[in-house]
Write a protein that holds these residues in place. Structure first.
Motif, mmCIF file in Angstrom:
data_model
loop_
_atom_site.group_PDB
_atom_site.id
_atom_site.type_symbol
_atom_site.label_atom_id
_atom_site.label_comp_id
_atom_site.label_asym_id
_atom_site.label_seq_id
_atom_site.Cartn_x
_atom_site.Cartn_y
_atom_site.Cartn_z
ATOM 1 N N THR A 49 0.840 -1.185 0.000
ATOM 2 C CA THR A 49 0.000 0.000 0.000
ATOM 3 C C THR A 49 0.879 1.241 0.000
ATOM 4 O O THR A 49 2.061 1.185 0.334
ATOM 5 N N SER A 50 0.277 2.361 -0.355
ATOM 6 C CA SER A 50 1.002 3.625 -0.315
ATOM 7 C C SER A 50 0.993 4.189 1.095
ATOM 8 O O SER A 50 -0.027 4.161 1.794
ATOM 9 N N LYS A 51 2.128 4.703 1.504
ATOM 10 C CA LYS A 51 2.215 5.328 2.824
ATOM 11 C C LYS A 51 1.368 6.590 2.896
ATOM 12 O O LYS A 51 0.854 6.948 3.950
ATOM 13 N N LYS A 52 1.228 7.292 1.768
ATOM 14 C CA LYS A 52 0.552 8.588 1.771
ATOM 15 C C LYS A 52 -0.918 8.503 1.363
ATOM 16 O O LYS A 52 -1.626 9.497 1.434
ATOM 17 N N ASP A 53 -1.366 7.355 0.940
ATOM 18 C CA ASP A 53 -2.748 7.218 0.482
ATOM 19 C C ASP A 53 -3.697 7.278 1.676
ATOM 20 O O ASP A 53 -3.597 6.479 2.598
ATOM 21 N N LYS A 54 -4.638 8.199 1.638
ATOM 22 C CA LYS A 54 -5.568 8.370 2.750
ATOM 23 C C LYS A 54 -6.969 7.868 2.435
ATOM 24 O O LYS A 54 -7.869 7.960 3.278
ATOM 25 N N ILE A 55 -7.171 7.360 1.224
ATOM 26 C CA ILE A 55 -8.490 6.843 0.872
ATOM 27 C C ILE A 55 -8.740 5.545 1.632
ATOM 28 O O ILE A 55 -7.883 4.670 1.717
ATOM 29 N N ASP A 56 -9.937 5.418 2.197
ATOM 30 C CA ASP A 56 -10.236 4.308 3.103
ATOM 31 C C ASP A 56 -10.548 2.986 2.397
ATOM 32 O O ASP A 56 -10.476 1.927 3.023
ATOM 33 N N SER A 57 -10.916 3.032 1.125
ATOM 34 C CA SER A 57 -11.361 1.818 0.455
ATOM 35 C C SER A 57 -10.833 1.774 -0.975
ATOM 36 O O SER A 57 -11.297 2.520 -1.838
ATOM 37 N N ARG A 58 -9.865 0.901 -1.215
ATOM 38 C CA ARG A 58 -9.230 0.790 -2.517
ATOM 39 C C ARG A 58 -9.514 -0.579 -3.145
ATOM 40 O O ARG A 58 -9.646 -1.582 -2.439
ATOM 41 N N PRO A 59 -9.593 -0.649 -4.489
ATOM 42 C CA PRO A 59 -9.681 -1.951 -5.145
ATOM 43 C C PRO A 59 -8.483 -2.822 -4.767
ATOM 44 O O PRO A 59 -7.366 -2.323 -4.611
ATOM 45 N N LEU A 60 -8.731 -4.111 -4.630
ATOM 46 C CA LEU A 60 -7.690 -5.060 -4.231
ATOM 47 C C LEU A 60 -7.301 -5.957 -5.397
ATOM 48 O O LEU A 60 -8.171 -6.501 -6.091
ATOM 49 N N ILE A 61 -6.006 -6.117 -5.606
ATOM 50 C CA ILE A 61 -5.486 -7.119 -6.531
ATOM 51 C C ILE A 61 -4.794 -8.194 -5.701
ATOM 52 O O ILE A 61 -3.879 -7.902 -4.938
ATOM 53 N N LEU A 62 -5.254 -9.437 -5.835
ATOM 54 C CA LEU A 62 -4.653 -10.575 -5.123
ATOM 55 C C LEU A 62 -3.855 -11.383 -6.135
ATOM 56 O O LEU A 62 -4.419 -11.964 -7.075
#
Length: 301
Positions: A49-62
């Motif tokens: 994940t990004s250290k600076k990303d503040k968005i609470d819900s991101r698409p996930l790639i597994l």
């Protein structure tokens, strides 16, 4: 070695200027952190994940690595680079380990077909457990539990394709799918046990990279490893050419990228096409547009 891409439809790929403005195309985050979690027994996964990303819900790639179900690691250099680049585009990316049943046992024509099926089933079970862990921890990991994309290379590609498309096959339907749903699947040189099980319920946006000359995993419909019918390991598989015919019938989005002279090395080469992968996800999953595209990919010698 350089590569060229031919036949990309304008409807699918935007201009460079437009792509630069899309958060899922160009890298928007440069500082990526990785945390390791145990999701089942001794099996682990790495979350990028990004250290600076503040968005609470991101698409996930597994991501599920390759290696013939007997080798490979979730943190090999190719996997790490891919995960880092995709996380930089605004996704949460998880790279998982799974049980390597074929370690020191091979996966070729001397391995009974029933053991190959058991290997597929075990890999799917581990994928479902990893997905379940990520969903249960979605808030802490800032994952959108309703947008999970499976991606895999070689054996990992077979695993993710079987997981989504074989769900209703009598052996697979016994696995712990629960309420887990997937939004898309990305295959680097993979195939499925039987494309006839793809239905309106299981069809979803799909992306395939494959070499037509692949002698391990068929591009169309052929035996796994091209084993002769009298061999223990004779097992018919449906590659991307066969799969997309079903997806077309079901009016489902897909992108089929084919190298006419390519072989199984596309299991590794496809990791480098992160911009195209992100664009496909953006168009067909995030914005939910209909895209059905076939293109040729070639390398310069």
């Amino acid at each position: 070695m350089q590569f060229r891409i031919f036949g990309i439809l304008i409807a699918l790929f935007s201009s460079i200027a437009t792509m630069a403005q899309t958060r899922y195309i160009d890298a928007v985050f440069s500082k990526i952190e990785t945390k390791t979690y145990t999701y089942s027994d001794t099996l682990q996964l790495d979350v990028y994940t990004s250290k600076k990303d503040k968005i609470d819900s991101r698409p996930l790639i597994l991501l599920v690595h390759g290696g013939g179900f007997g080798s490979g690691k979730r943190d090999n250099p190719l996997e790490k680079k891919f995960c880092t680049k995709m996380a930089g585009k605004g996704y949460v990316v998880a790279s998982m380990s799974y049980r390597l049943l074929r370690k020191n046992n091979g996966f070729g024509c001397t391995v009974p077909a029933r053991e190959k099926i058991e290997t597929f089933l075990t890999a799917t079970e581990d994928i479902l457990k990893a997905a379940d862990f990520l969903v249960k921890n979605a808030i802490d990991l800032r994952v959108d539990p309703n947008t999970i994309i499976l991606a895999g290379s070689s054996a990992g590609a077979e695993a993710v394709l079987n997981t989504v498309f074989m769900k209703n096959q009598y052996r697979f339907k016994k696995l712990p799918y629960g309420e887990i749903g997937f939004s898309g699947v990305i295959s680097f040189s993979g195939a499925v046990v039987d494309s006839e099980y793809i239905s309106s319920e299981t069809a979803l946006p799909s992306m395939f990279f494959h070499g037509k000359k692949d002698k391990l995993v068929p591009f169309a419909t052929a035996p796994h490893h091209y084993c002769d019918p009298d061999k223990l390991g004779y097992l018919m598989l449906d590659g991307p050419e066969s799969i997309v015919k079903k997806l077309e019938d079901l009016n489902t989005s897909y992108l089929l990228a084919v190298d006419p002279i390519g072989n199984h090395d596309w299991a590794n080469l496809a990791y480098g096409y992160t911009d195209i992968i992100a664009e496909f996800i953006e168009k067909t999953i995030i914005k939910r547009r209909m895209v059905q595209t076939k293109m040729e990919i070639r390398r310069n010698q």
